[in-house]
Scaffold this active site. Sequence first.
Site, PDB file in Angstrom:
ATOM      1  N   ASP A  38      -9.346  -3.555  -8.872  1.00  0.00           N
ATOM      2  CA  ASP A  38      -9.014  -2.391  -8.061  1.00  0.00           C
ATOM      3  C   ASP A  38     -10.024  -1.296  -8.373  1.00  0.00           C
ATOM      4  O   ASP A  38     -10.516  -1.192  -9.499  1.00  0.00           O
ATOM      5  CB  ASP A  38      -7.590  -1.898  -8.349  1.00  0.00           C
ATOM      6  CG  ASP A  38      -6.999  -1.127  -7.180  1.00  0.00           C
ATOM      7  OD1 ASP A  38      -7.473   0.010  -6.909  1.00  0.00           O
ATOM      8  OD2 ASP A  38      -6.087  -1.645  -6.523  1.00  0.00           O
ATOM      9  N   ASP A  76     -15.297  -2.353  -7.555  1.00  0.00           N
ATOM     10  CA  ASP A  76     -15.384  -1.902  -6.173  1.00  0.00           C
ATOM     11  C   ASP A  76     -15.767  -3.084  -5.295  1.00  0.00           C
ATOM     12  O   ASP A  76     -16.786  -3.748  -5.552  1.00  0.00           O
ATOM     13  CB  ASP A  76     -16.452  -0.803  -6.088  1.00  0.00           C
ATOM     14  CG  ASP A  76     -16.467  -0.064  -4.767  1.00  0.00           C
ATOM     15  OD1 ASP A  76     -16.038  -0.641  -3.750  1.00  0.00           O
ATOM     16  OD2 ASP A  76     -16.925   1.097  -4.753  1.00  0.00           O
ATOM     17  N   ASN A 103      -7.395  -8.262  -0.276  1.00  0.00           N
ATOM     18  CA  ASN A 103      -6.351  -7.309   0.118  1.00  0.00           C
ATOM     19  C   ASN A 103      -6.794  -5.847   0.050  1.00  0.00           C
ATOM     20  O   ASN A 103      -6.191  -5.004   0.708  1.00  0.00           O
ATOM     21  CB  ASN A 103      -5.130  -7.524  -0.792  1.00  0.00           C
ATOM     22  CG  ASN A 103      -4.135  -6.390  -0.711  1.00  0.00           C
ATOM     23  OD1 ASN A 103      -3.340  -6.307   0.223  1.00  0.00           O
ATOM     24  ND2 ASN A 103      -4.188  -5.480  -1.683  1.00  0.00           N
ATOM     25  N   SER A 156      -4.243  -6.532  10.041  1.00  0.00           N
ATOM     26  CA  SER A 156      -3.242  -5.548  10.448  1.00  0.00           C
ATOM     27  C   SER A 156      -2.889  -5.775  11.901  1.00  0.00           C
ATOM     28  O   SER A 156      -3.664  -6.365  12.671  1.00  0.00           O
ATOM     29  CB  SER A 156      -3.816  -4.135  10.273  1.00  0.00           C
ATOM     30  OG  SER A 156      -3.010  -3.148  10.891  1.00  0.00           O
ATOM     31  N   TYR A 177     -10.961   1.751  11.138  1.00  0.00           N
ATOM     32  CA  TYR A 177      -9.904   0.918  10.558  1.00  0.00           C
ATOM     33  C   TYR A 177      -9.556  -0.227  11.504  1.00  0.00           C
ATOM     34  O   TYR A 177      -9.506  -1.398  11.105  1.00  0.00           O
ATOM     35  CB  TYR A 177      -8.670   1.783  10.295  1.00  0.00           C
ATOM     36  CG  TYR A 177      -7.516   1.047   9.658  1.00  0.00           C
ATOM     37  CD1 TYR A 177      -7.409   0.940   8.278  1.00  0.00           C
ATOM     38  CD2 TYR A 177      -6.527   0.461  10.447  1.00  0.00           C
ATOM     39  CE1 TYR A 177      -6.350   0.269   7.693  1.00  0.00           C
ATOM     40  CE2 TYR A 177      -5.461  -0.210   9.871  1.00  0.00           C
ATOM     41  CZ  TYR A 177      -5.387  -0.303   8.489  1.00  0.00           C
ATOM     42  OH  TYR A 177      -4.342  -0.992   7.918  1.00  0.00           O
ATOM     43  N   LYS A 181     -10.354  -4.272  10.899  1.00  0.00           N
ATOM     44  CA  LYS A 181      -9.245  -5.213  10.809  1.00  0.00           C
ATOM     45  C   LYS A 181      -9.332  -6.283  11.893  1.00  0.00           C
ATOM     46  O   LYS A 181      -8.977  -7.452  11.656  1.00  0.00           O
ATOM     47  CB  LYS A 181      -7.915  -4.465  10.909  1.00  0.00           C
ATOM     48  CG  LYS A 181      -7.605  -3.559   9.720  1.00  0.00           C
ATOM     49  CD  LYS A 181      -7.460  -4.339   8.428  1.00  0.00           C
ATOM     50  CE  LYS A 181      -6.904  -3.466   7.314  1.00  0.00           C
ATOM     51  NZ  LYS A 181      -6.755  -4.215   6.025  1.00  0.00           N
ATOM     52  N   VAL A 210       3.768  -1.154   6.339  1.00  0.00           N
ATOM     53  CA  VAL A 210       4.341  -1.686   5.097  1.00  0.00           C
ATOM     54  C   VAL A 210       4.647  -0.527   4.154  1.00  0.00           C
ATOM     55  O   VAL A 210       3.827   0.387   3.983  1.00  0.00           O
ATOM     56  CB  VAL A 210       3.369  -2.679   4.424  1.00  0.00           C
ATOM     57  CG1 VAL A 210       4.027  -3.308   3.189  1.00  0.00           C
ATOM     58  CG2 VAL A 210       2.915  -3.766   5.398  1.00  0.00           C
ATOM     59  N   THR A 212       4.308   1.110   1.397  1.00  0.00           N
ATOM     60  CA  THR A 212       3.449   1.252   0.221  1.00  0.00           C
ATOM     61  C   THR A 212       2.944   2.693   0.187  1.00  0.00           C
ATOM     62  O   THR A 212       3.109   3.450   1.153  1.00  0.00           O
ATOM     63  CB  THR A 212       2.234   0.301   0.281  1.00  0.00           C
ATOM     64  OG1 THR A 212       1.327   0.772   1.305  1.00  0.00           O
ATOM     65  CG2 THR A 212       2.663  -1.125   0.581  1.00  0.00           C
TER      66      THR A 212
END
Length: 278
Positions: A38, A76, A103, A156, A177, A181, A210, A212
């Site tokens: 991460d 990264d 992910n 997505s 985005y 995706k 989701v 999160t």
Amino acid sequence: MSGRFEGKVAFITGIARGQGRAHAVRLAREGADIIGIDLCEQIDTVDYPMANSSDLDETVKLVEGLGRGIVARRADVRDGDALTAAVDAGVAEFGRLDFVVANAGIMPVWGKDSNTMQAWQDCLDVLLTGVLNTVETTYPRLIDQGTGGSIVLTSSMAAVRPMMRTRGGHTLGLLGYSAAKAALINLAQNYASFLANYHVRVNTVNPTGVNTPMIQNEMVEDRFTNGNPEDIKALVNAIPVDAVDPEDIANAVAWLCSDESKFYTGNAMRIDAGASLR
């Protein structure tokens, strides 16, 4: 703890929290050891707090609490060398690699810098090139190992339907985005095509919203409070829930990694609570 993934090893990006953590815990619960990375830093165009080192430590604690091994590093996905070093360290520890879950993601779609070219570029760099780096780093290992495997890319519902319904809903970040995706579906199909001969399967998961920290934050709250109601209709679930839980996506990822899906490849799996029906 034993299970259907006993003796298997999964590499997961964006593991510190959210969906990445849910995937790690789900696979570990069924016996897999985990390699995870991460960033654990903030990206300037992202207008909500990103994961930090404490989040990563918590994921490590949860996996180890299930009796599984984990090699977790800050890295990264935009840095191919850092990814290679992380995977090398994990394979040195566990001796193999079976599953890859690409992910890691960001969502600079609203907020103060969302309508800048940097927001567009950050989306392409993290969500598309970062996934490319992840797969390029790992698929040769799966081929060389000779035992097949599964690669799952987090896409997505933004990939398959427009997220903008009014001019006021337009931002370069949201375009970046959505475009990234969508490109992941094509990326998965191409990898799935040439890796099929090696019994390596490649699919995407395409969730609705989701629960999160990526959507549970002030940026999204402000958008839903002050945005044009017409734009809010861009992603409405048929099943009456506002969002699904990360464990719901982790269940799908577990199936995609299991032998139960051994002939399922090149597909975009929608876990969308029926959003595609609306």
